[in-house]
Write a protein that holds these residues in place. Structure first.
Motif, short mmCIF file in Angstrom:
data_model
loop_
_atom_site.label_atom_id
_atom_site.label_comp_id
_atom_site.label_asym_id
_atom_site.label_seq_id
_atom_site.Cartn_x
_atom_site.Cartn_y
_atom_site.Cartn_z
N ASP A 24 12.03 12.01 -12.86
CA ASP A 24 11.71 13.26 -13.56
C ASP A 24 10.54 13.04 -14.52
N ALA A 25 9.83 14.13 -14.81
CA ALA A 25 8.66 14.09 -15.68
C ALA A 25 8.94 14.89 -16.95
N LEU A 26 7.94 14.93 -17.83
CA LEU A 26 8.05 15.62 -19.10
C LEU A 26 7.28 16.94 -19.07
N PRO A 61 0.81 -1.23 0.00
CA PRO A 61 0.00 0.00 0.00
C PRO A 61 0.84 1.27 0.00
N ASP A 62 1.93 1.28 0.76
CA ASP A 62 2.79 2.46 0.81
C ASP A 62 3.53 2.66 -0.52
N LEU A 63 3.92 1.56 -1.17
CA LEU A 63 4.65 1.66 -2.43
C LEU A 63 3.74 2.19 -3.54
N VAL A 64 2.52 1.71 -3.58
CA VAL A 64 1.57 2.21 -4.57
C VAL A 64 1.24 3.67 -4.29
N ALA A 65 1.09 3.99 -3.02
CA ALA A 65 0.81 5.39 -2.66
C ALA A 65 1.96 6.30 -3.08
N LEU A 66 3.19 5.83 -2.95
CA LEU A 66 4.35 6.61 -3.39
C LEU A 66 4.27 6.87 -4.89
N SER A 67 3.96 5.84 -5.66
CA SER A 67 3.85 6.00 -7.10
C SER A 67 2.78 7.04 -7.47
N HIS A 68 1.64 6.96 -6.81
CA HIS A 68 0.56 7.90 -7.11
C HIS A 68 0.90 9.33 -6.68
N ARG A 69 1.64 9.45 -5.59
CA ARG A 69 2.04 10.78 -5.13
C ARG A 69 3.02 11.42 -6.13
N LEU A 70 3.96 10.62 -6.60
CA LEU A 70 4.89 11.12 -7.61
C LEU A 70 4.14 11.51 -8.88
N HIS A 71 3.18 10.67 -9.25
CA HIS A 71 2.41 10.91 -10.46
C HIS A 71 1.62 12.21 -10.37
N ALA A 72 1.10 12.49 -9.20
CA ALA A 72 0.27 13.68 -9.00
C ALA A 72 1.08 14.96 -8.90
N HIS A 73 2.38 14.83 -8.70
CA HIS A 73 3.23 16.02 -8.55
C HIS A 73 4.45 15.89 -9.46
N PRO A 74 4.26 15.94 -10.78
CA PRO A 74 5.40 15.78 -11.70
C PRO A 74 6.38 16.94 -11.60
N GLU A 75 7.66 16.60 -11.69
CA GLU A 75 8.72 17.61 -11.61
C GLU A 75 9.72 17.37 -12.74
N LEU A 76 10.24 18.44 -13.31
CA LEU A 76 11.18 18.32 -14.42
C LEU A 76 12.59 17.99 -13.92
N GLY A 77 13.43 17.60 -14.86
CA GLY A 77 14.79 17.18 -14.53
C GLY A 77 15.59 18.21 -13.78
N VAL A 115 20.74 2.05 -3.52
CA VAL A 115 19.73 2.70 -4.36
C VAL A 115 20.30 4.02 -4.84
N LEU A 116 20.26 4.22 -6.15
CA LEU A 116 20.79 5.46 -6.73
C LEU A 116 19.62 6.27 -7.28
N GLY A 117 19.36 7.40 -6.65
CA GLY A 117 18.34 8.32 -7.15
C GLY A 117 18.94 9.18 -8.23
N THR A 118 18.48 9.00 -9.45
CA THR A 118 19.14 9.59 -10.61
C THR A 118 18.23 10.61 -11.29
N PRO A 119 18.55 11.89 -11.22
CA PRO A 119 17.69 12.92 -11.81
C PRO A 119 17.86 13.05 -13.32
N ALA A 120 16.91 13.71 -13.94
CA ALA A 120 17.04 14.24 -15.30
C ALA A 120 17.42 13.20 -16.34
N GLU A 121 16.74 12.07 -16.34
CA GLU A 121 16.99 11.10 -17.41
C GLU A 121 16.52 11.65 -18.75
N GLU A 122 15.43 12.39 -18.75
CA GLU A 122 14.84 12.83 -20.01
C GLU A 122 15.75 13.83 -20.74
N ASN A 123 16.33 14.76 -20.02
CA ASN A 123 17.00 15.86 -20.69
C ASN A 123 18.32 16.30 -20.07
#
Length: 396
Positions: free
Chosen positions: A89-91, A23-39, A127-135
């Motif tokens: 990161d989001a688009l 439940p916490d993992l799915v909630a994390l995904s939805h929270r990230l989805h609801a608050h997209p941030e650029l690279g 765990v490596l948190g890696t920013p800005a894959e898109e750009n």
């Protein structure tokens, strides 16, 4: 038999950990989805992942490699260091239409599944948190600045319309193009102007003609980001963003040189001044580790995933990723996990909606568990463990 029993027990414990945290993992995904941030601006995403990992016993170091939204989290002290990569990161404009919320949550899933087992397995989970894959090539920067130092293998999963083990991945260059000319009244004295928009038009025509001589695995595409202000003023400044892709870094070098010559043609034809800069490190081709892929396939099937036959259309649907650069340095994999989006593909606005639906929730849990089980196999398979510790080339 004892090794088999140990592996089976470790995998059962990993699965139980995922079920408890689901439940916490799915909630994390939805929270990230609801608050997209650029690279390079993924402040909330970076913080949320760090908090969840810290709550489960990981030591989290934020802001690594002089990148404010990069982090490293570790648990365990075994000699075999296994890296799990998270993207978040989001688009622009279409949010998580590449599903990086699923990637980040799947990485967290794998980490939580392995955390309590790390010392018993003789591994360190990083765990490596890696920013800005898109750009921005966050992984390339982290690789160059030492975040992957000592990591023996790395992995991640990526959402997709279809499940696949070894997706086609092209090398990519990212160019920022500027032309500078001279403004003039477009009707009263156009002869006094130097038209920077015309320069870009000439370049675009040249690139279009170049496509006849490109191989099927090469791509050139871009957009005009600045094209002028009003129709009655000769544009004195234009800008464009372009991607150039090829099957390998070697092929990319040749194609990029030809594309740059097309841009130079625009400058010569209009007598404008050209400036070209690279806005991201080059992305490489992907070298999939066969041994890790085979282990992941077994584990994904055991987790309930299915792999349809690969078609010619699948091979044509090639993107690029900075995870590829990691794969040239250490053994790495990046399988695709289906989120049942049908004909809706990556970077379409509709794909973002699919990235927070039940199929995506299942994919992040299954993909994370399959990665965790693959790490168990890497830890307990004597041959694979020895190869990874020795830093031997990719297997398979």
């Amino acid at each position: 038999m004892r090794a088999f029993d140990l592996a089976a027990g470790a995998k059962a414990a990993a699965q139980a950990a995922v079920q408890a945290a689901a439940p916490d993992l799915v909630a994390l995904s939805h929270r990230l989805h609801a608050h997209p941030e650029l690279g390079f601006a993924e402040e909330r995403a970076c913080g949320w992942l760090g908090e969840q990992l810290s709550e489960h016993g990981f030591t989290v170091t934020p802001g690594v490699c002089d990148l404010p939204t990069a982090f490293v989290a570790e648990r365990g002290s075994g000699p075999l260091v296994l890296g799990i990569c998270a993207e978040y990161d989001a688009l622009p404009g279409i949010g998580h239409a590449c599903g990086h919320n699923v990637i980040a949550s799947a990485a967290t899933t794998a980490a939580l599944a392995l955390g309590a087992l790390a010392d018993d397995l003789g591994i360190t989970v990083r765990v490596l948190g890696t920013p800005a894959e898109e750009n921005g090539g966050g992984k390339v920067l982290m690789l160059e600045r030492g975040a992957f130092a000592g990591v023996h293998a790395a992995m991640m999963v990526h959402p997709s319309p279809r499940e696949r083990l070894d997706p086609t991945c092209l090398a990519r260059a990212q160019l920022h193009v500027e032309y500078d000319g001279r403004a003039a009244h477009a009707s009263a004295c156009p002869e006094d102007g130097v038209n920077a928009a015309d320069a870009l038009t000439v370049a675009q025509v040249a690139i279009g003609l170049l496509r006849q001589h490109m191989t099927p695995d090469q791509r050139v595409h871009g957009i005009t980001t600045t094209g002028g202000q009003v129709p009655n003023v000769i544009p004195e400044h234009t800008e464009a963003a372009y991607y150039v892709r090829a099957a390998t870094l070697a092929g990319l070098t040749d194609l990029e040189a030809r594309v740059r010559e097309c841009f130079q043609a625009g400058a010569v034809a209009t007598r404008s001044r050209l400036t070209i800069s690279s806005t991201s490190p080059a992305y490489s081709e992907f070298r999939h580790d066969g041994d890790l892929l085979a282990a992941y396939e077994r584990n994904a099937l055991a987790a309930g995933r299915e792999f349809p036959p690969v078609t010619a259309a699948d091979d044509r649907q090639a993107g690029s990723t900075d995870m590829a650069n990691v794969s040239l340095a250490i053994p790495a994999i990046q399988p695709l996990v289906s989120i049942d989006s049908g004909t809706v593909g990556l970077h379409q606005a509709e794909f973002a909606a699919y990235a927070a639906r039940p199929a995506a929730d299942r994919a992040l849990l299954d993909g994370g568990l399959a990665m965790a089980w693959t790490c168990v196999d890497a830890a307990l398979d004597p041959g694979l463990r020895e190869r990874l510790l020795a830093g031997a080339p990719a297997g398979g």
